[in-house]
Design a protein around this motif. Structure first.
Motif, PDB file in Angstrom:
ATOM      1  N   ALA A   1     137.254  73.343  85.468  1.00 51.19           N
ATOM      2  CA  ALA A   1     136.608  74.152  86.417  1.00 51.19           C
ATOM      3  C   ALA A   1     137.139  73.577  88.018  1.00 51.19           C
ATOM      4  N   SER A   2     137.558  74.452  88.876  1.00 54.45           N
ATOM      5  CA  SER A   2     137.786  74.051  90.240  1.00 54.45           C
ATOM      6  C   SER A   2     136.849  73.972  91.147  1.00 54.45           C
ATOM      7  N   PHE A   3     136.233  72.897  91.602  1.00 52.31           N
ATOM      8  CA  PHE A   3     135.155  72.753  92.470  1.00 52.31           C
ATOM      9  C   PHE A   3     135.852  72.277  94.039  1.00 52.31           C
ATOM     10  N   PRO A   4     135.146  72.891  94.992  1.00 51.11           N
ATOM     11  CA  PRO A   4     135.778  72.449  96.398  1.00 51.11           C
ATOM     12  C   PRO A   4     135.721  71.035  96.480  1.00 51.11           C
ATOM     13  N   SER A   5     137.101  70.627  96.789  1.00 51.45           N
ATOM     14  CA  SER A   5     137.163  69.224  97.125  1.00 51.45           C
ATOM     15  C   SER A   5     136.806  69.064  98.441  1.00 51.45           C
TER      16      SER A   5
ATOM     17  N   ARG B   1     128.989  74.251  96.701  1.00 50.14           N
ATOM     18  CA  ARG B   1     129.456  73.611  95.579  1.00 50.14           C
ATOM     19  C   ARG B   1     129.803  74.303  94.185  1.00 50.14           C
ATOM     20  N   ILE B   2     128.720  75.371  93.994  1.00 58.25           N
ATOM     21  CA  ILE B   2     128.670  75.900  92.761  1.00 58.25           C
ATOM     22  C   ILE B   2     129.171  77.499  92.903  1.00 58.25           C
TER      23      ILE B   2
ATOM     24  N   GLN C   1     130.455  79.593  91.030  1.00 62.31           N
ATOM     25  CA  GLN C   1     130.440  80.534  89.934  1.00 62.31           C
ATOM     26  C   GLN C   1     128.990  81.075  89.918  1.00 62.31           C
ATOM     27  N   VAL C   2     127.913  80.783  90.528  1.00 66.80           N
ATOM     28  CA  VAL C   2     126.788  81.185  90.303  1.00 66.80           C
ATOM     29  C   VAL C   2     126.333  82.283  91.478  1.00 66.80           C
ATOM     30  N   PRO C   3     125.906  83.745  90.915  1.00 63.99           N
ATOM     31  CA  PRO C   3     125.873  84.656  91.961  1.00 63.99           C
ATOM     32  C   PRO C   3     124.607  84.356  92.590  1.00 63.99           C
ATOM     33  N   TRP C   4     124.450  83.630  93.788  1.00 68.80           N
ATOM     34  CA  TRP C   4     123.463  83.135  94.442  1.00 68.80           C
ATOM     35  C   TRP C   4     122.518  84.360  95.233  1.00 68.80           C
TER      36      TRP C   4
END
Length: 158
Positions: free
Chosen positions: A33-37, A110-111, A113-116
Motif C-alpha cells: 500500500a502506498s501511503f503518503p510519505s 493518511r488513509i 483508500q477510505v471514502p471519507w
C-alpha cells in the motif's frame, strides 16, 4: 508411393538440452500500500474548529453530552425507552469524538483508500435518523410524576 521414414533426431546430452531451451524469466510481486510519505508525527489542524463542520461537531459533542448526562442522572434503567435514548446519545457522542480527532489530526489524509465523504454522509445520516427517533420516543415517554426529579431531566433531554 511410400511415406518417407520418420527422421529421428540425434540424442543430445542434458547439458545440450538445457543450453538449447529458451530462457525462463520469473518475476515476483507483492502488494504494498502506498501511503503518503512525510513526517511520522500526526499533524494538528488548529483551524478545523473554526470551519462549519468543526463548529457543528463541537455543538453535537456538547449537546450529546448534555442529553446523556441529563438522562444518566435519573433512574433511566427502570424504563427501557430511556435506555434506548441513552444508548443513542452515548454511541453517537463517542463516534463524534472519534471523527473530531480524525479530522483535527488530519488522519484522513493518511488513509486515502477510505471514502471519507461517504463515511461522513452515512454517519451523519444515521445520527440524524436515530437522534430523531430517540427525541420523539423521549418526548412521548416523559410523564409528570409527583415528587420526582426525573421529569425535569427527561423533559430537558428531549
Amino acid at each position: 508411393m511410400e511415406p518417407p521414414p520418420p527422421h529421428e533426431a540425434p540424442r543430445r546430452s542434458p547439458e545440450e538440452e538445457r543450453s538449447r531451451s529458451p530462457p525462463v524469466t520469473t518475476t515476483a510481486s507483492s502488494f504494498s500500500a502506498s501511503f503518503p510519505s512525510g513526517s511520522s508525527s500526526l499533524a494538528y489542524d488548529k483551524e478545523f474548529l473554526r470551519t462549519p463542520p468543526g463548529i457543528l461537531m463541537v455543538a453535537e459533542i456538547i449537546l450529546g453530552l448534555l442529553v446523556w448526562t441529563l438522562i444518566a442522572g435519573t433512574e433511566y434503567f427502570l424504563y427501557p425507552v430511556f435506555g434506548w435514548v441513552m444508548f443513542v446519545a452515548v454511541f453517537y457522542w463517542v463516534l463524534t469524538l472519534f471523527f473530531l480527532i480524525i479530522y483535527m489530526t488530519m488522519t484522513y489524509t493518511r488513509i486515502p483508500q477510505v471514502p471519507w465523504t461517504t463515511v461522513g454522509l452515512c454517519f451523519n445520516g444515521s445520527a440524524f435518523v436515530l437522534y430523531f427517533i430517540a427525541a420523539v420516543v423521549d418526548a412521548c415517554a416523559v410523564s409528570k410524576e409527583p415528587d420526582s426529579h426525573n421529569y425535569n431531566s427527561w423533559a430537558a433531554s428531549s
